[in-house]
Write an enzyme that holds these catalytic residues in place. Sequence first.
Site, PDB file in Angstrom:
ATOM      1  N   GLY A  51       0.776  -1.243   0.000  1.00  0.00           N
ATOM      2  CA  GLY A  51       0.000   0.000   0.000  1.00  0.00           C
ATOM      3  C   GLY A  51       0.798   1.277   0.000  1.00  0.00           C
ATOM      4  N   GLY A  52       1.888   1.355  -0.703  1.00  0.00           N
ATOM      5  CA  GLY A  52       2.605   2.621  -0.820  1.00  0.00           C
ATOM      6  C   GLY A  52       1.945   3.484  -1.872  1.00  0.00           C
ATOM      7  N   HIS A  53       0.885   4.176  -1.479  1.00  0.00           N
ATOM      8  CA  HIS A  53       0.143   5.023  -2.424  1.00  0.00           C
ATOM      9  C   HIS A  53      -0.863   5.883  -1.670  1.00  0.00           C
ATOM     10  CE1 HIS A  53      -2.938   2.056  -1.753  1.00  0.00           C
ATOM     11  NE2 HIS A  53      -2.210   1.110  -2.306  1.00  0.00           N
ATOM     12  N   ALA A  54      -1.506   6.787  -2.413  1.00  0.00           N
ATOM     13  CA  ALA A  54      -2.608   7.591  -1.856  1.00  0.00           C
ATOM     14  C   ALA A  54      -3.824   7.401  -2.755  1.00  0.00           C
ATOM     15  CB  ALA A  54      -2.212   9.064  -1.824  1.00  0.00           C
TER      16      ALA A  54
END
Length: 136
Positions: A51-54
Site C-alpha cells: 500500500g505505498g500510495h494515496a
Amino acid sequence: MKQLDCVRLIDLPKHEDPRGNLTFLEEDNHIPFKIERVYWIYDVPGGQIRGGHAFKEQQEFIIALSGSFDVVVDSGTEKKTFSLNRSYYGLYIPEGLWREMINFSTNSLAMVGSSTPFSENDYIRDYNDFLKYKGL
Ligand code: TYD
C-alpha cells in the site's frame, strides 16, 4: 484537503462471550462512509510493505482481523504510525493521504472497507506526484 488529524482509530462493539467474542461493523454508524468494496491482504511474507500510495477519493477503514501490522499515514508534511493488532478496532483514513502497511506478523490478515469500487484512476502511486497533488 484532508490532513492527519482526520485519521483515527475507531473502537467497534465487542460482545464478550465464553463461547468466543463477536464484533461487527455498520457503515454510516461506526464508520463515516458507506462501504462499496471490501478487500483483504494476507500471506504477506516477512518484511514486505503493502500500500505505498494515496487515493484521491477513496476513504477506508482497516482492521487487523488476525495478527498485527502498522499503518504509516503521511500528509506530505507529517507522518503518523498506527499499530493494529486487535479485531475490535480499526483505522479510519480519509482520502488524500499517503499510506503504507508495514511490519506484518506471520499469518496476519488485514481487512479493508473502502468507500469506492476499485478504480486504478483513483490511485496516486508516485510519491512526488502525491506531493504535487497536495500542492507541496
Ligand atoms: P494495490 O492496491 O496496489 O495493493 P497494495 O495497496 O496492498 O499494495 O493492489 C494490488 C493489485 O490488485 C493492483 O493490480 C490492483 C488490484 N486490485 C484490484 O483489482 N481490486 C481491488 O479492490 C484492489 C484493492 C486491488
